[in-house]
Write a protein that holds these residues in place. Sequence first.
Motif, PDB file in Angstrom:
ATOM      1  N   MET A  81      -4.222  -6.326   6.608  1.00  0.00           N
ATOM      2  CA  MET A  81      -3.862  -6.282   5.042  1.00  0.00           C
ATOM      3  C   MET A  81      -4.740  -7.297   4.020  1.00  0.00           C
ATOM      4  N   PRO A  82      -5.560  -7.609   3.809  1.00  0.00           N
ATOM      5  CA  PRO A  82      -5.769  -8.368   3.242  1.00  0.00           C
ATOM      6  C   PRO A  82      -4.723  -8.706   1.286  1.00  0.00           C
ATOM      7  N   ASP A  83      -4.606  -9.826   0.918  1.00  0.00           N
ATOM      8  CA  ASP A  83      -3.947 -10.193  -0.128  1.00  0.00           C
ATOM      9  C   ASP A  83      -4.852  -9.152  -0.975  1.00  0.00           C
ATOM     10  N   PHE A  84      -3.898  -8.315  -2.091  1.00  0.00           N
ATOM     11  CA  PHE A  84      -4.183  -8.779  -3.499  1.00  0.00           C
ATOM     12  C   PHE A  84      -4.116  -9.050  -4.810  1.00  0.00           C
ATOM     13  N   GLN A  85      -4.239  -8.897  -5.947  1.00  0.00           N
ATOM     14  CA  GLN A  85      -3.887 -10.243  -7.210  1.00  0.00           C
ATOM     15  C   GLN A  85      -3.234  -8.873  -8.196  1.00  0.00           C
ATOM     16  N   ILE A  86      -2.891 -10.234  -8.363  1.00  0.00           N
ATOM     17  CA  ILE A  86      -2.427  -9.880 -10.243  1.00  0.00           C
ATOM     18  C   ILE A  86      -3.519  -9.288 -11.446  1.00  0.00           C
ATOM     19  N   LEU A  87      -3.904  -8.068 -11.799  1.00  0.00           N
ATOM     20  CA  LEU A  87      -5.016  -8.655 -12.862  1.00  0.00           C
ATOM     21  C   LEU A  87      -4.513  -9.209 -14.213  1.00  0.00           C
ATOM     22  N   THR A 109       1.066 -11.206  -1.368  1.00  0.00           N
ATOM     23  CA  THR A 109       1.172 -11.535   0.132  1.00  0.00           C
ATOM     24  C   THR A 109       2.271 -11.151   1.506  1.00  0.00           C
ATOM     25  N   LEU A 110       1.180 -10.066   1.991  1.00  0.00           N
ATOM     26  CA  LEU A 110       2.365  -9.396   3.037  1.00  0.00           C
ATOM     27  C   LEU A 110       3.117  -9.843   3.836  1.00  0.00           C
ATOM     28  N   VAL A 111       4.588  -9.732   3.926  1.00  0.00           N
ATOM     29  CA  VAL A 111       5.397 -10.584   4.178  1.00  0.00           C
ATOM     30  C   VAL A 111       5.801 -10.049   5.493  1.00  0.00           C
ATOM     31  N   ALA A 112       5.876  -8.129   5.474  1.00  0.00           N
ATOM     32  CA  ALA A 112       6.499  -7.451   6.240  1.00  0.00           C
ATOM     33  C   ALA A 112       5.978  -5.782   6.315  1.00  0.00           C
ATOM     34  N   ARG A 113       5.902  -4.880   7.543  1.00  0.00           N
ATOM     35  CA  ARG A 113       5.308  -3.908   7.212  1.00  0.00           C
ATOM     36  C   ARG A 113       5.762  -3.362   8.092  1.00  0.00           C
ATOM     37  N   VAL A 161      -1.250  -4.804 -13.165  1.00  0.00           N
ATOM     38  CA  VAL A 161      -2.768  -4.154 -12.777  1.00  0.00           C
ATOM     39  C   VAL A 161      -3.064  -4.597 -12.014  1.00  0.00           C
ATOM     40  N   VAL A 162      -3.613  -3.866 -10.757  1.00  0.00           N
ATOM     41  CA  VAL A 162      -3.925  -4.571  -9.685  1.00  0.00           C
ATOM     42  C   VAL A 162      -5.109  -4.675  -9.093  1.00  0.00           C
ATOM     43  N   GLU A 163      -5.644  -5.696  -8.575  1.00  0.00           N
ATOM     44  CA  GLU A 163      -6.973  -5.950  -7.713  1.00  0.00           C
ATOM     45  C   GLU A 163      -7.042  -5.693  -6.540  1.00  0.00           C
ATOM     46  N   GLY A 164      -7.815  -4.924  -5.806  1.00  0.00           N
ATOM     47  CA  GLY A 164      -8.060  -5.489  -4.129  1.00  0.00           C
ATOM     48  C   GLY A 164      -7.107  -4.394  -2.991  1.00  0.00           C
ATOM     49  N   ALA A 165      -5.957  -3.812  -3.675  1.00  0.00           N
ATOM     50  CA  ALA A 165      -4.850  -2.588  -3.411  1.00  0.00           C
ATOM     51  C   ALA A 165      -4.799  -1.353  -3.205  1.00  0.00           C
ATOM     52  N   ASP A 166      -4.566  -0.441  -3.290  1.00  0.00           N
ATOM     53  CA  ASP A 166      -4.622   1.063  -3.923  1.00  0.00           C
ATOM     54  C   ASP A 166      -3.530   1.647  -2.418  1.00  0.00           C
ATOM     55  N   GLU A 167      -3.267   3.220  -3.217  1.00  0.00           N
ATOM     56  CA  GLU A 167      -2.504   3.565  -2.067  1.00  0.00           C
ATOM     57  C   GLU A 167      -2.437   4.070  -1.262  1.00  0.00           C
ATOM     58  N   ALA A 168      -3.936   3.595  -0.501  1.00  0.00           N
ATOM     59  CA  ALA A 168      -4.503   4.046   1.207  1.00  0.00           C
ATOM     60  C   ALA A 168      -4.233   2.868   1.516  1.00  0.00           C
ATOM     61  N   LEU A 217      -1.013   0.204   0.673  1.00  0.00           N
ATOM     62  CA  LEU A 217       0.100  -0.144   0.820  1.00  0.00           C
ATOM     63  C   LEU A 217       1.010   0.999   1.588  1.00  0.00           C
ATOM     64  N   CYS A 218       2.437   0.828   2.519  1.00  0.00           N
ATOM     65  CA  CYS A 218       3.651   1.263   3.433  1.00  0.00           C
ATOM     66  C   CYS A 218       4.333   1.551   2.607  1.00  0.00           C
ATOM     67  N   LEU A 219       5.046   2.653   2.593  1.00  0.00           N
ATOM     68  CA  LEU A 219       6.185   2.777   2.001  1.00  0.00           C
ATOM     69  C   LEU A 219       7.263   1.714   2.652  1.00  0.00           C
ATOM     70  N   GLY A 220       8.260   0.534   1.935  1.00  0.00           N
ATOM     71  CA  GLY A 220       8.867  -0.037   2.846  1.00  0.00           C
ATOM     72  C   GLY A 220       8.202  -2.196   2.509  1.00  0.00           C
ATOM     73  N   ASP A 221       6.341  -1.766   2.796  1.00  0.00           N
ATOM     74  CA  ASP A 221       5.885  -3.209   2.793  1.00  0.00           C
ATOM     75  C   ASP A 221       6.953  -4.146   1.920  1.00  0.00           C
ATOM     76  N   ARG A 222       7.129  -5.417   1.884  1.00  0.00           N
ATOM     77  CA  ARG A 222       7.713  -6.507   1.331  1.00  0.00           C
ATOM     78  C   ARG A 222       5.946  -7.433   1.302  1.00  0.00           C
ATOM     79  N   TRP A 223       6.221  -7.799   0.129  1.00  0.00           N
ATOM     80  CA  TRP A 223       4.759  -8.270  -1.010  1.00  0.00           C
ATOM     81  C   TRP A 223       6.030  -9.440  -1.041  1.00  0.00           C
ATOM     82  N   ARG A 224       4.912 -11.037  -0.934  1.00  0.00           N
ATOM     83  CA  ARG A 224       5.594 -11.861  -2.249  1.00  0.00           C
ATOM     84  C   ARG A 224       4.375 -12.297  -3.123  1.00  0.00           C
TER      85      ARG A 224
END
Length: 233
Positions: free
Chosen positions: A1-7, A164-168, A92-99, A101-108
């Motif tokens: 999963m690539p990073d996403f950006q906060i617009l 940035t995804l830390v754990a899934r 406002v997020v660019e680069g990721a949507d509901e498809a 991201l997973c429940l419990g994902d940890r993001w920095r």
Amino acid sequence: MPDFQILELRTGRVGPLGSSGAMSAIDKQKVEGALPVGGLGFEGDEQGDTRHHGGPDKAIHAYSVSHLPEWISDLPTRADRFRPGAFGENLVVEGADEADLCLGDRWRIGSALVAVSQGRQPCWKLNIRFDVPDMARRVQDSGRTGWYFRVIEPGLVAAGDRGTLVARPNPAWTLARTSHLLYHDRMNRPALAELASLPGLPPNWRRLAEARLSSGRTEDWSRRLGTSSADVS
């Protein structure tokens, strides 16, 4: 999963929602620079109905900017309303949507550590916000709901930061799959049992899954969606 950006980063104060008389903080405004975020959300952000909004499991609301063109295509007469911040999101997020991201994902994000807690369950206030009588129902059925983060480690977040995804821990449970189970494949008993057993699942979602398993019935969503009970089978 690539990073996403906060617009954009947005916060809001409680005020009247149109001519409805309801109080809401859905009209969130852009914030320049970094803002502290803690267990109950961003500094200066408010919720009009603290029974159903806010709290640790709904500290931050995020929405993917990629959905806006889809809404404009669906509802061209309301095109001017579908802009960043339209859904009352903090991020406002660019680069990721509901498809993605997973429940419990940890993001920095910035210096904060957050976890995906649940998708948004849309309510009737969206009907007023967009002047579309069944907007909440449309959001629910489309799966373009946005999602919530809980805050694991407080920190500073700003527009331009990357997630940035830390754990899934639950790679099989994307928010899109969860939404499909809740609103379309509603009595899939093996999936409901699996959902109810996920560690870290918000208590209200665990209760929902367990109630369906025990009763064999789904919930009446009419009050939340602002529809008649006949529309919610």
